[in-house]
Write a protein that holds these residues in place. Structure first.
Motif, PDB file in Angstrom:
ATOM      1  N   ALA A 235      23.823  -1.467   8.217  1.00  0.00           N
ATOM      2  CA  ALA A 235      23.580  -0.249   8.699  1.00  0.00           C
ATOM      3  C   ALA A 235      22.098  -0.107   8.632  1.00  0.00           C
ATOM      4  CB  ALA A 235      24.287   0.944   8.074  1.00  0.00           C
ATOM      5  N   SER A 236      21.643  -1.021   7.502  1.00  0.00           N
ATOM      6  CA  SER A 236      20.229  -0.646   7.139  1.00  0.00           C
ATOM      7  C   SER A 236      19.309  -1.439   7.902  1.00  0.00           C
ATOM      8  CB  SER A 236      19.920  -0.701   5.920  1.00  0.00           C
ATOM      9  OG  SER A 236      20.252  -1.872   5.077  1.00  0.00           O
TER      10      SER A 236
ATOM     11  N   SER B   1      24.800   9.033   9.245  1.00  0.00           N
ATOM     12  CA  SER B   1      23.937   9.447  10.038  1.00  0.00           C
ATOM     13  C   SER B   1      24.247   9.931  11.176  1.00  0.00           C
ATOM     14  CB  SER B   1      22.873   8.204   9.983  1.00  0.00           C
ATOM     15  OG  SER B   1      22.604   7.952   8.857  1.00  0.00           O
TER      16      SER B   1
ATOM     17  N   GLU C   8      29.688   5.191   3.191  1.00  0.00           N
ATOM     18  CA  GLU C   8      30.053   5.355   4.662  1.00  0.00           C
ATOM     19  C   GLU C   8      28.589   5.838   5.256  1.00  0.00           C
ATOM     20  OE1 GLU C   8      32.670   8.470   7.475  1.00  0.00           O
ATOM     21  OE2 GLU C   8      32.837   8.397   5.385  1.00  0.00           O
ATOM     22  N   ASP C   9      28.245   5.237   6.119  1.00  0.00           N
ATOM     23  CA  ASP C   9      26.984   5.469   6.964  1.00  0.00           C
ATOM     24  C   ASP C   9      27.321   6.993   7.881  1.00  0.00           C
ATOM     25  OD1 ASP C   9      24.733   6.098   8.286  1.00  0.00           O
ATOM     26  OD2 ASP C   9      24.523   4.296   9.264  1.00  0.00           O
TER      27      ASP C   9
ATOM     28  N   PHE D 293      23.959   8.045   3.251  1.00  0.00           N
ATOM     29  CA  PHE D 293      25.259   7.196   3.129  1.00  0.00           C
ATOM     30  C   PHE D 293      26.135   8.219   2.026  1.00  0.00           C
ATOM     31  CE2 PHE D 293      21.897   4.450   4.435  1.00  0.00           C
ATOM     32  CZ  PHE D 293      22.827   3.432   5.067  1.00  0.00           C
TER      33      PHE D 293
ATOM     34  N   LEU E  43      26.712  -1.515   2.490  1.00  0.00           N
ATOM     35  CA  LEU E  43      25.412  -0.915   2.620  1.00  0.00           C
ATOM     36  C   LEU E  43      24.249  -1.736   3.300  1.00  0.00           C
ATOM     37  CD1 LEU E  43      24.664   0.842  -0.887  1.00  0.00           C
ATOM     38  CD2 LEU E  43      24.565   2.133   1.387  1.00  0.00           C
TER      39      LEU E  43
ATOM     40  N   THR F 143      18.137  -6.211   4.585  1.00  0.00           N
ATOM     41  CA  THR F 143      19.033  -5.036   4.086  1.00  0.00           C
ATOM     42  C   THR F 143      18.445  -4.105   2.852  1.00  0.00           C
ATOM     43  OG1 THR F 143      20.458  -5.917   2.510  1.00  0.00           O
ATOM     44  CG2 THR F 143      20.968  -6.305   4.637  1.00  0.00           C
TER      45      THR F 143
ATOM     46  N   GLN G  72      18.547   8.164   7.398  1.00  0.00           N
ATOM     47  CA  GLN G  72      20.066   7.786   7.149  1.00  0.00           C
ATOM     48  C   GLN G  72      20.535   8.356   5.778  1.00  0.00           C
ATOM     49  OE1 GLN G  72      19.174   3.373   7.296  1.00  0.00           O
ATOM     50  NE2 GLN G  72      20.895   3.526   8.761  1.00  0.00           N
TER      51      GLN G  72
ATOM     52  N   ASP H 126      25.575   9.861  -3.902  1.00  0.00           N
ATOM     53  CA  ASP H 126      25.328   9.272  -2.245  1.00  0.00           C
ATOM     54  C   ASP H 126      23.686   8.965  -2.262  1.00  0.00           C
ATOM     55  OD1 ASP H 126      28.032  10.387  -1.521  1.00  0.00           O
ATOM     56  OD2 ASP H 126      27.093  11.998  -2.457  1.00  0.00           O
TER      57      ASP H 126
END
Length: 584
Positions: free
Chosen positions: A379-380, A441, A438-439, A429, A376, A355, A427, A400
């Motif tokens: 999503a990564s 992307s 919140e992602d 965030f 976080l 991550t 991406q 952000d």
């Protein structure tokens, strides 16, 4: 990386209204769907229309030299002191000493090897455009480029450049007439090792900028190793295949002469695979510290002892390893106060399968990995991150994140269909203001649908409209210029400082925006961080939905603290050290 595996004495303020993504009452609303117009999305890619035509070229010929996937950086700087950010781009080229061979992707016929400087020809209230002024400026270094640092080294009011290479680095003095002079030999910073990110800081508080340079691994063409993927395909090796190195600290002695104080300052006490660097006061003692993101090794936190020395506290601080006690493949890094408690936190990017990581500072230079609890982490995991920064996307007062992604190991699904199968989407965030991210992307438009091999990223206000834009580099790809369309151009405050007892560009100054309700929002003046890159030194504050601003508070690198009153509706202001009301 892990594989197989900025006028001298001005302060400008911009003030604005409603932010895209929020209603007038401050409630979050859904971002526009992809059927919206380009200006409906958070960023618009304006590369094709602004004249910044630059393609990065790592010169790969199928030998899988370990240096090839590392990428190149980008800097924003006002080299001609006309009030807007120009762009300096670092080029790679052909690996020094490499045998001739057929390139994986041929160099385009109109491409030029060597670094390039693009002058911003921004017209007030007009279109953004850039003109290549490299030849006149004399900054077209043709080494195998890595990163770039920006700072006013000689305190003459204009920014100078330090360029790192896989090979000999280059130091450029800005002569103030649109030209630069190569002062590498004079400066005494000639180093032919593999250096990556660099940062300027006044570590000894003597009023001038010193230089920290991160070094990656001991590698040259002849020591390249042969590595393979799990299914037997040839691929790039890991940094673990090579010996780590010691970073360098150079003290500015004036007259463009520097002394290597790495040993005497204590920085020779630890080796690492340094890629990203950020400098900040992490323990709140008024002295600038150094944080190094090491690839596949424990990260280093060098705390200043206030007497010219540093002690490495990465492990003791909780910022060397992640929450599970594992080392990570740290690449990009950014410091910023995302939670509004007055101290700098750390965000860094990592390898696919890991991550990205957010370390929250308790104010004393001790950190906790809060990646998972702030949404976080997951999503990564599918991505390999490089350039990144804390920035206020919507000018709503909180920070952000943008992450530039690109693989360093072969993407199996792209193998056979791409000459360079390492592309990934970037991406975005958003800080929800309540402690989570919140992602965005997937709903952020075409910019985040493109998959490229992204590396360096520099953040700053290119069009002087009061919000943060991005210039991003791509391995074997075009530079991208992304203009911020999410923020209203009247809801921000952009601050530029001029030091006297402090360095002229005030690098390292802590800048606080005091609000009518008593809160203070803190940001830092500096160009460091991200990955191999340097950003806009002006400090941006988002004001949307916040109480009336009362004053600007500055803690200068010299140790002086001052307050400057703000007027309602004020758009421009000049501030210099020693001209404010002293604070204790």
């Amino acid at each position: 990386m892990r594989s197989s595996r900025r006028g001298p004495a001005s302060l400008v303020l911009f003030l604005t209204g409603t932010v895209a993504g929020c209603d007038p009452g401050g409630q979050e609303t859904a971002l526009p769907t992809q059927e919206g117009s380009p200006s409906s999305f958070p960023f618009e890619d304006v590369t094709a229309s602004v004249g910044l035509d630059f393609h990065q070229y790592p010169g790969a010929t199928g030998q899988y030299y370990f240096v090839e996937p590392v990428g190149s950086g980008v800097a924003l700087l006002d080299f001609d002191s006309d009030g807007d950010m120009d762009v300096y781009l670092v080029q790679a080229g052909t690996v020094p000493g490499a045998a001739e061979g057929v390139p994986v992707i041929p160099l385009a016929g109109d491409s030029t090897l060597g670094n390039r400087l693009y002058e911003n020809r921004l017209v007030p209230d007009g279109d953004l455009s850039f003109v290549d002024t490299t030849d006149r400026a004399g900054v077209g270094d043709d080494g195998y480029g890595m990163g770039v640092a920006v700072g006013d080294v000689d305190n003459d009011g204009d920014p100078d450049l330090f360029v790192t290479n896989f090979g000999a680095d280059v130091f450029y003095r800005n002569d103030g007439d649109g030209r630069f002079t190569d002062v590498t030999s004079l400066a005494g910073t000639l180093d032919d090792r593999w250096n990556t990110s660099a940062a300027f800081l006044d570590y000894d508080r003597d009023g001038d900028l010193d230089l920290f340079v991160a070094t990656y691994v001991h590698f040259n063409r002849s020591t390249n190793k042969t590595c393979f993927t799990a299914d037997g395909r040839r691929d790039y090796c890991s940094p673990g295949s090579f010996k780590p190195t010691v970073d360098r600290l150079y003290r500015n002695d004036g007259g463009w002469r520097f002394t290597d104080v790495t040993v005497t300052a204590g920085l020779a006490a630890a080796e690492g695979n340094g890629l990203g660097v950020t400098v900040d006061d992490f323990n709140g003692d008024g002295w600038t510290d150094i944080y190094v993101a090491n690839d596949q090794g424990p990260n280093h936190l060098w705390l200043s002892d206030g007497d010219g020395g540093f002690r490495e506290t990465g492990v003791m601080s909780g910022s060397a390893y992640n929450a599970t006690g594992q080392v990570e493949a740290s690449m990009g890094v950014s410091s910023g106060d995302f939670d509004g408690d007055g101290d700098p936190d750390l965000f860094m990017t990592h390898l696919k399968g890991q991550t990205n990581t957010l370390y929250r500072n308790d104010g004393t230079g001790h950190f906790m990995d809060v990646t998972g609890m702030l949404a976080l982490g997951s999503a990564s995991r599918p991505h390999t991150g490089f350039g990144t920064a804390w920035f206020d996307l919507e000018n709503d007062g909180d920070l952000d994140l943008f992450v530039a992604n690109g693989a360093v190991t072969l993407m199996r699904e792209q193998a056979g269909g791409s000459a360079y199968p390492y592309a990934q989407p970037n991406q975005l965030f958003r800080n929800d203001g309540g402690g989570r991210f919140e992602d965005l992307s997937g709903a952020a438009g075409p910019v985040f649908e493109i998959a490229e091999v992204s590396r360096g990223a520099a953040f700053g206000d290119l069009d002087n409209d009061g919000d943060a834009d991005i210039v991003m580099t791509n391995n074997y790809g075009p530079t991208r210029v992304l203009l911020n369309r999410a923020a209203d151009a009247a809801a921000s405050l952009s601050v530029t400082l001029s030091g006297s007892a402090s360095p002229r560009d005030a690098a390292g100054a802590q800048v606080g925006l005091r609000l009518a309700d008593g809160r203070v929002i803190w940001r830092r003046c500096g160009t460091d961080g991200s990955y191999l890159s340097a950003g806009d030194p002006r400090v941006l504050f988002g004001l949307e939905g916040l109480p009336t601003t009362v004053a600007l508070e500055v803690r200068w690198p010299s140790g002086r603290a001052e307050s400057f009153p703000l007027q309602v509706g004020q758009r421009q202001l000049t501030v210099a050290e020693g001209e404010g009301e002293p604070q204790h």
